[in-house]
Write a protein that holds these residues in place. Structure first.
Motif, PDB file in Angstrom:
ATOM      1  N   GLY A 256       0.809  -1.212   0.000  1.00 41.52           N
ATOM      2  CA  GLY A 256       0.000   0.000   0.000  1.00 41.52           C
ATOM      3  C   GLY A 256       0.845   1.266   0.000  1.00 41.52           C
ATOM      4  O   GLY A 256       0.488   2.251  -0.646  1.00 41.52           O
ATOM      5  N   SER A 257       1.985   1.229   0.699  1.00 41.36           N
ATOM      6  CA  SER A 257       2.875   2.402   0.758  1.00 41.36           C
ATOM      7  C   SER A 257       3.420   2.740  -0.621  1.00 41.36           C
ATOM      8  O   SER A 257       3.470   3.914  -1.007  1.00 41.36           O
ATOM      9  N   ALA A 259       2.004   1.895  -3.430  1.00 42.49           N
ATOM     10  CA  ALA A 259       0.858   2.301  -4.257  1.00 42.49           C
ATOM     11  C   ALA A 259       0.547   3.776  -4.069  1.00 42.49           C
ATOM     12  O   ALA A 259       0.141   4.468  -5.006  1.00 42.49           O
ATOM     13  N   MET A 260       0.756   4.282  -2.848  1.00 46.00           N
ATOM     14  CA  MET A 260       0.497   5.691  -2.555  1.00 46.00           C
ATOM     15  C   MET A 260       1.353   6.619  -3.413  1.00 46.00           C
ATOM     16  O   MET A 260       0.951   7.738  -3.730  1.00 46.00           O
ATOM     17  N   GLY A 266      -3.014   7.262  -3.731  1.00 47.05           N
ATOM     18  CA  GLY A 266      -3.281   5.832  -3.886  1.00 47.05           C
ATOM     19  C   GLY A 266      -4.638   5.503  -4.457  1.00 47.05           C
ATOM     20  O   GLY A 266      -5.077   4.345  -4.395  1.00 47.05           O
ATOM     21  N   TYR A 270      -4.360   1.633  -4.449  1.00 53.38           N
ATOM     22  CA  TYR A 270      -4.115   1.219  -3.064  1.00 53.38           C
ATOM     23  C   TYR A 270      -4.919  -0.033  -2.683  1.00 53.38           C
ATOM     24  O   TYR A 270      -4.336  -1.012  -2.198  1.00 53.38           O
ATOM     25  N   ALA A 273      -3.505  -3.081  -4.539  1.00 55.47           N
ATOM     26  CA  ALA A 273      -2.201  -3.517  -4.030  1.00 55.47           C
ATOM     27  C   ALA A 273      -2.346  -4.242  -2.705  1.00 55.47           C
ATOM     28  O   ALA A 273      -1.733  -5.303  -2.487  1.00 55.47           O
ATOM     29  N   VAL A 274      -3.150  -3.693  -1.806  1.00 56.08           N
ATOM     30  CA  VAL A 274      -3.355  -4.312  -0.490  1.00 56.08           C
ATOM     31  C   VAL A 274      -4.043  -5.661  -0.633  1.00 56.08           C
ATOM     32  O   VAL A 274      -3.639  -6.658  -0.014  1.00 56.08           O
ATOM     33  N   GLY A 292      -8.780  -3.122   1.881  1.00 53.94           N
ATOM     34  CA  GLY A 292      -8.091  -2.023   1.206  1.00 53.94           C
ATOM     35  C   GLY A 292      -8.948  -0.780   1.102  1.00 53.94           C
ATOM     36  O   GLY A 292      -8.475   0.337   1.342  1.00 53.94           O
ATOM     37  N   TRP A 293     -10.219  -0.961   0.760  1.00 52.53           N
ATOM     38  CA  TRP A 293     -11.106   0.192   0.607  1.00 52.53           C
ATOM     39  C   TRP A 293     -11.433   0.837   1.955  1.00 52.53           C
ATOM     40  O   TRP A 293     -11.542   2.070   2.052  1.00 52.53           O
ATOM     41  N   TRP A 296      -8.353   2.842   3.016  1.00 46.83           N
ATOM     42  CA  TRP A 296      -8.131   3.968   2.097  1.00 46.83           C
ATOM     43  C   TRP A 296      -9.195   5.050   2.291  1.00 46.83           C
ATOM     44  O   TRP A 296      -8.875   6.239   2.351  1.00 46.83           O
ATOM     45  N   THR A 300      -8.271   8.743   3.638  1.00 48.39           N
ATOM     46  CA  THR A 300      -8.469   9.803   2.646  1.00 48.39           C
ATOM     47  C   THR A 300      -9.484  10.822   3.144  1.00 48.39           C
ATOM     48  O   THR A 300      -9.285  12.041   2.994  1.00 48.39           O
TER      49      THR A 300
END
Length: 321
Positions: A256-257, A259-260, A266, A270, A273-274, A292-293, A296, A300
């Motif tokens: 995730g990092s 992907a950001m 991300g 993000y 990827a997660v 992941g969602w 995120w 966000t």
């Protein structure tokens, strides 16, 4: 290609990539899976989502406090309140245009605390270098904890380690050539670059002059503990991820990092990827996507809400300065 077009592409392409990945994520799942993912997101325990957001906020506050340890050796000590608002505003800006937040952060510090731009930007560069070092340490720790499964995955995907080393070596070589050229050149452009770089170096090397080295180290560890903690706590929102160990979650955290850094905040990438990282440990696509969602969306929204508030408050609280 004109500079204007290049600038527009730098803004448009990451956003376009993010939108495409959201569309891809949507179309690659069945209606039943999408319903399940939405169900998991809606049913996520708000207590753990709140704890995740809280740890994120604490990490940002700690970063604001730590920033002063870099600025103090340069003769500046901004108000912590301003530091917090500037940092949150910069993260908010990064959601729109990647990497503009760093410039905005140094500019705001100049505007409200009279810190020269190049010196303030130098401390931000120092922070980024330290962040990279910390991320690499986490990668190393994760590799040691999950070495067998990570090596198997890399070999399966045909990662060319020789090519990576050659590319890194070539980059270092050309950087050395550029530095030597600038040092020997007497042109006006070279002089401006030297002045700017000197200011950057003053900021970068301020870490060695600071009085509070141990507090700086404490805040650095605390910041990254918050980052990992706000990711780890989300595992309690889904039944399938409850049994995941810290080592397994660190693999997804690293995915995730990275992907950001690819899309704005991300977006789109993000969760993919997660979810892909969690799939290595047998987590279903539905649960992985939901995980992941959830993380995120929570983080966000935190940046959007507190970043927007900070953007409005910063000039109001400094209207007499």
């Amino acid at each position: 290609m004109t500079n204007g077009l290049k600038h527009k592409l730098k803004v448009i392409l990451p956003i376009a990539l993010g939108v495409f990945l959201v569309w891809y994520s949507y179309t690659s799942t069945t209606p039943e899976n999408r319903s399940q993912i939405l169900y998991y997101i809606k049913e996520a325990n708000p207590l753990y989502v709140f704890l995740s957001v809280l740890m994120g906020i604490l990490g940002h506050i700690s970063r604001a406090i730590r920033w002063n340890y870099l600025l103090e050796p340069l003769g500046y000590k901004p108000r912590i309140t301003n530091n917090i608002l500037i940092i949150l505003t910069s993260y908010f800006a990064n959601l729109g245009i990647p990497r503009t937040g760093e410039v905005l952060r140094a500019t705001a510090l100049t505007t409200y605390e009279n810190v020269p731009f190049e010196k303030g930007f130098g401390t931000i560069v120092t922070e980024r270098v330290i962040d990279v070092i910390m991320l690499l340490l986490i990668v190393l720790i994760t590799f040691l904890l999950q070495s067998e499964i990570i090596m198997a995955m890399l070999i399966e995907r045909g990662i060319n380690f020789t090519g990576i080393l050659l590319l890194t070596g070539a980059g270092i070589f050309f950087l050395v050539i550029f530095v030597l050229f600038i040092r020997k050149s007497s042109s006006s452009i070279a002089k401006k670059i030297k002045i700017f770089v000197k200011g950057l170096m003053d900021g970068v090397f301020s870490i060695f002059k600071m009085k509070h080295k141990w507090l700086f180290i404490f805040h650095t560890l605390f910041i990254w503990a918050c980052y990992i903690g706000m990711f780890w706590v989300i595992k309690f929102t889904l039944l399938e991820t409850l049994s995941l160990s810290l080592g397994q979650l660190l693999v997804a955290f690293i995915a995730g990092s990275f992907a950001m850094a690819t899309t704005n905040g991300g977006i789109g990438l993000y969760p993919i990827a997660v979810s892909s990282a969690l799939a290595i440990f047998g987590i279903s696509t539905v649960s992985g996507d939901a995980f992941g969602w959830i993380i995120w969306i929570a983080q966000t929204l935190m940046i959007v809400v507190f970043g927007a508030i900070s953007f409005l408050l910063l000039p109001l609280l400094n209207r007499n300065r």
